[in-house]
Design an enzyme around this catalytic site. Structure first.
Site, short mmCIF file in Angstrom:
data_model
loop_
_atom_site.label_atom_id
_atom_site.label_comp_id
_atom_site.label_asym_id
_atom_site.label_seq_id
_atom_site.Cartn_x
_atom_site.Cartn_y
_atom_site.Cartn_z
CD GLU A 1 8.61 -10.52 1.55
OE1 GLU A 1 8.84 -9.34 1.40
OE2 GLU A 1 7.51 -11.12 1.52
CG ASP B 1 5.93 -8.88 3.39
OD1 ASP B 1 6.87 -8.20 4.22
OD2 ASP B 1 5.90 -8.67 2.31
CE LYS C 1 4.14 -5.75 2.75
NZ LYS C 1 4.44 -5.21 1.36
CG ASP D 1 7.80 -4.88 1.53
OD1 ASP D 1 7.36 -5.91 1.70
OD2 ASP D 1 6.74 -3.94 1.29
CE LYS E 1 6.34 -13.55 -0.08
NZ LYS E 1 6.13 -12.20 -0.80
CG ASP F 1 3.63 -12.38 1.51
OD1 ASP F 1 3.17 -12.47 0.41
OD2 ASP F 1 4.61 -11.66 1.95
NE ARG G 1 11.74 -9.17 -5.46
CZ ARG G 1 11.23 -8.14 -6.26
NH1 ARG G 1 12.04 -7.60 -7.06
NH2 ARG G 1 10.00 -7.72 -6.14
N1 BES Z 1 3.99 -9.84 -0.25
C1 BES Z 1 4.23 -8.44 -0.86
C2 BES Z 1 3.30 -8.38 -2.29
C3 BES Z 1 1.88 -8.15 -1.88
C4 BES Z 1 1.58 -6.85 -1.81
C5 BES Z 1 1.23 -9.32 -2.11
C6 BES Z 1 0.20 -6.79 -1.71
C7 BES Z 1 -0.19 -8.87 -1.90
C8 BES Z 1 -0.50 -7.94 -1.62
C9 BES Z 1 5.66 -8.44 -1.25
O1 BES Z 1 6.60 -9.23 -0.45
C10 BES Z 1 6.05 -7.16 -1.32
O2 BES Z 1 6.21 -6.49 -0.62
N2 BES Z 1 6.38 -6.73 -2.63
C11 BES Z 1 6.91 -5.40 -3.08
C12 BES Z 1 8.21 -5.36 -3.85
C13 BES Z 1 8.91 -4.13 -4.12
C14 BES Z 1 9.61 -3.58 -2.72
C15 BES Z 1 10.01 -4.06 -5.02
C16 BES Z 1 6.03 -4.52 -3.71
O3 BES Z 1 5.21 -5.22 -4.37
O4 BES Z 1 5.46 -3.25 -3.22
ZN ZN Z 2 5.86 -10.64 0.75
MN MN Z 3 7.23 -7.77 1.03
#
Ligand code: BES
Ligand code: ZN
Ligand code: MN
Length: 501
Positions: free
Chosen positions: A351, A272, A279, A349, A267, A290, A353
């Site tokens: 993104e 992000d 966020k 968010d 990834k 990220d 996947r």
């Molecule tokens: N990059 C984030 C996940 C993340 C969060 C990595 C904090 C490291 C520290 C990812 O893209 C994300 O935002 N995931 C969301 C998914 C949700 C919207 C289903 C999450 O984990 O909140």
């Molecule tokens: Zn992310």
């Molecule tokens: Mn995200």
């Protein structure tokens, strides 16, 4: 910094101001080396032990000053009970030794790996490699943007003193491999630490090209936004459409051998924000890391090329940032992935996947025997495992076992989570084949299950590194604050084991 292997008496020292690091197992008597040094230094070590000032408890240490001209400083280093020692503990202990000595302002130290060896069943090469990695990983610093670099404390030389019979090509190779691996982890850390205005998808291409320039077995190709669109990467391009920064779909092909490759997918979201599903501002600056998965893939491929591993490896980095804007993807938008499957974007968010779906499908073109993806994919992973382990998902028990084996050897912990079919209900969409979020329960699992749809029948594993890629707490023995370079050592070990199981 220079790392040398020498065969000489410890009592000779290695020159003025150098520190002798003397490992000590808790509950054991002095090692032969300890006895020898103690005698030469008026019994200072025994006195310290007898006064209960040092017990050998893991990661404790005591710095002694002696009257001996060539052994002026001795750092007693606690290794814990001998029967519990592992290469990772050696890595940690040497990390503590290196940073402790740097803090004093001294710049050279030496150690006898042999003394550790005698009390354990770990080979001298494994001990040496762990020591070298521990030192180089612990001493990592990022000061590219400090304009007043007053920091003058620096370790300049580390010397490993071995008996003549151990001064072998194997030990020299262990030093070299330890250096290559640690330097690649540190490169990955640099990339993750560089801010998003510098570490753009374009800069990632430059980094990949640098690898190709150094190694004729590596070829890099890049798909631009229009080409990715044309090919049908609706998910990747959908994520990228909110940004003015050109996305890059980067493919790094290392042909150390012919035949089916292993595909490593990382990834590579260079920032992000969450996109329209934006966020909160607090800690958002951390989202520059990220792209840690992509950095790990770059680091591992660099080492594979340096070691000239006889393997075919394809690294895939779908690089973009995730921005809100007038042309950003909306919640509710439906994208068609490269696989043909359609996805309803519930949350912009989620993104990672989306990018990985197209990257995994693209990997299938190379007919890989294995696909491993690494991603800072879900906050839920940190909820589940904290900062101590990556989550491991796989559709193939053999591959899962191979990754666990590499994990045990490196101390990069992984922990398996299930991919039961019943979870799939959570990512069924009313209007498309899939939706990109499955709600709060089991957030890491539904994300992994989403990715699984794209790997088809190829052996695939997914490592969610969200909890381990960044150390925002206290410095750890060989992980200072900030990026950890997670995944590099694990991947390298996995690749090395493919060559020599
Ligand atoms: N990059 C984030 C996940 C993340 C969060 C990595 C904090 C490291 C520290 C990812 O893209 C994300 O935002 N995931 C969301 C998914 C949700 C919207 C289903 C999450 O984990 O909140
Ligand atoms: Zn992310
Ligand atoms: Mn995200």
């Amino acid at each position: 910094m220079e790392i040398k292997v020498k065969s000489q008496s410890l009592l000779k020292g290695i020159g003025p101001g150098a520190v002798l690091v003397l490992g000590h197992f808790e509950g054991d008597g002095l090692s032969a080396e300890g006895v020898q040094v103690d005698k030469a230094c008026d019994g200072i070590i025994r006195k310290t032990l007898d006064a209960n000032l040092f017990s050998g408890k893991f990661l404790t240490h005591t710095l002694l000053q002696t009257n001996h001209a060539s052994l002026p400083h001795i750092l007693l280093l606690g290794l814990g009970p001998a029967r519990e020692i592992t290469p990772n503990k050696i890595r940690q202990a040497l990390g503590i030794a290196a940073t402790t000595i740097r803090e004093t302002g001294l710049s050279r130290f030496f150690i006898a790996p042999h003394a550790v060896r005698l009390a354990t069943r770990i080979s001298i090469s494994d001990i040496v490699q762990a020591m070298v990695e521990g030192v180089l990983l612990a001493l990592y610093q990022f000061n590219l943007y400090k304009t007043d670099r007053k920091e003058t404390k620096e370790i300049k030389e580390v010397c490993l003193i071995v008996p003549p019979k151990d001064k072998t090509a194997g030990v020299e190779r262990a030093v070299l491999q330890g250096e290559q691996i640690a330097n690649a982890v540190n490169m990955a850390r640099d990339l993750c630490t560089l801010p998003a205005n510098v570490l753009t998808p374009t800069r990632l291409v430059e980094e990949a090209n640098r690898l190709a320039d150094a190694h004729p077995a590596i070829r890099v190709s890049v798909l631009e936004r229009a080409e990715a669109q044309q090919l049908g990467m609706g998910a990747f391009v959908g994520v990228a459409q909110g940004s003015n920064e050109p996305p890059k779909f980067i493919v790094i092909d290392y042909q150390g051998a012919r035949g089916k490759p292993v595909a490593l997918v990382g990834k590579s979201v260079t920032f992000d924000t969450g996109g329209i599903s934006i966020k909160p501002s607090e800690n958002m600056e951390q989202m520059k890391y990220d792209m840690s998965g992509g950095a790990a893939v770059l680091g591992a491929m660099k080492v594979a090329a340096q070691m000239q591993l006889p393997l075919h490896i394809v690294g895939i980095l779908p690089a973009t940032d995730n921005m809100p804007s007038g042309h950003a993807i909306h919640p509710g938008d439906i994208v068609t992935t490269l696989s043909g499957k359609t996805v309803e974007v519930i949350n912009t968010d989620a993104e990672g996947r989306l990018c990985l779906a197209d990257a995994i499908t693209y990997a299938l073109r190379y007919k890989p025997h294995t696909i491993i993806d690494l991603a800072t994919l879900t906050g839920a992973c940190t909820v589940a495992l904290g900062h101590q382990a990556m989550a491991l998902f796989s559709n193939d028990p053999k591959l899962e076992g191979e990754i666990q084996k590499a994990s045990e050897a490196t101390g990069e912990r992984v922990w398996p989570l299930p991919l039961w079919d019943e979870y799939f209900d959570q990512i069924k969409s009313d209007v498309a084949d899939l939706k990109n979020t499955g709600g709060r329960p089991a957030g890491s699992i539904t994300a992994a299950l989403f990715l699984k749809q794209f790997a088809k029948d190829v052996a695939w594993a997914h490592l969610d590194i969200a909890g381990v890629a960044w150390n925002s707490g206290k410095p750890q023995p060989y992980n200072p604050k900030g990026s950890t370079g997670a995944g590099v050592r694990l991947l390298v070990r996995y690749l090395m084991n493919l060559v020599k199981p």
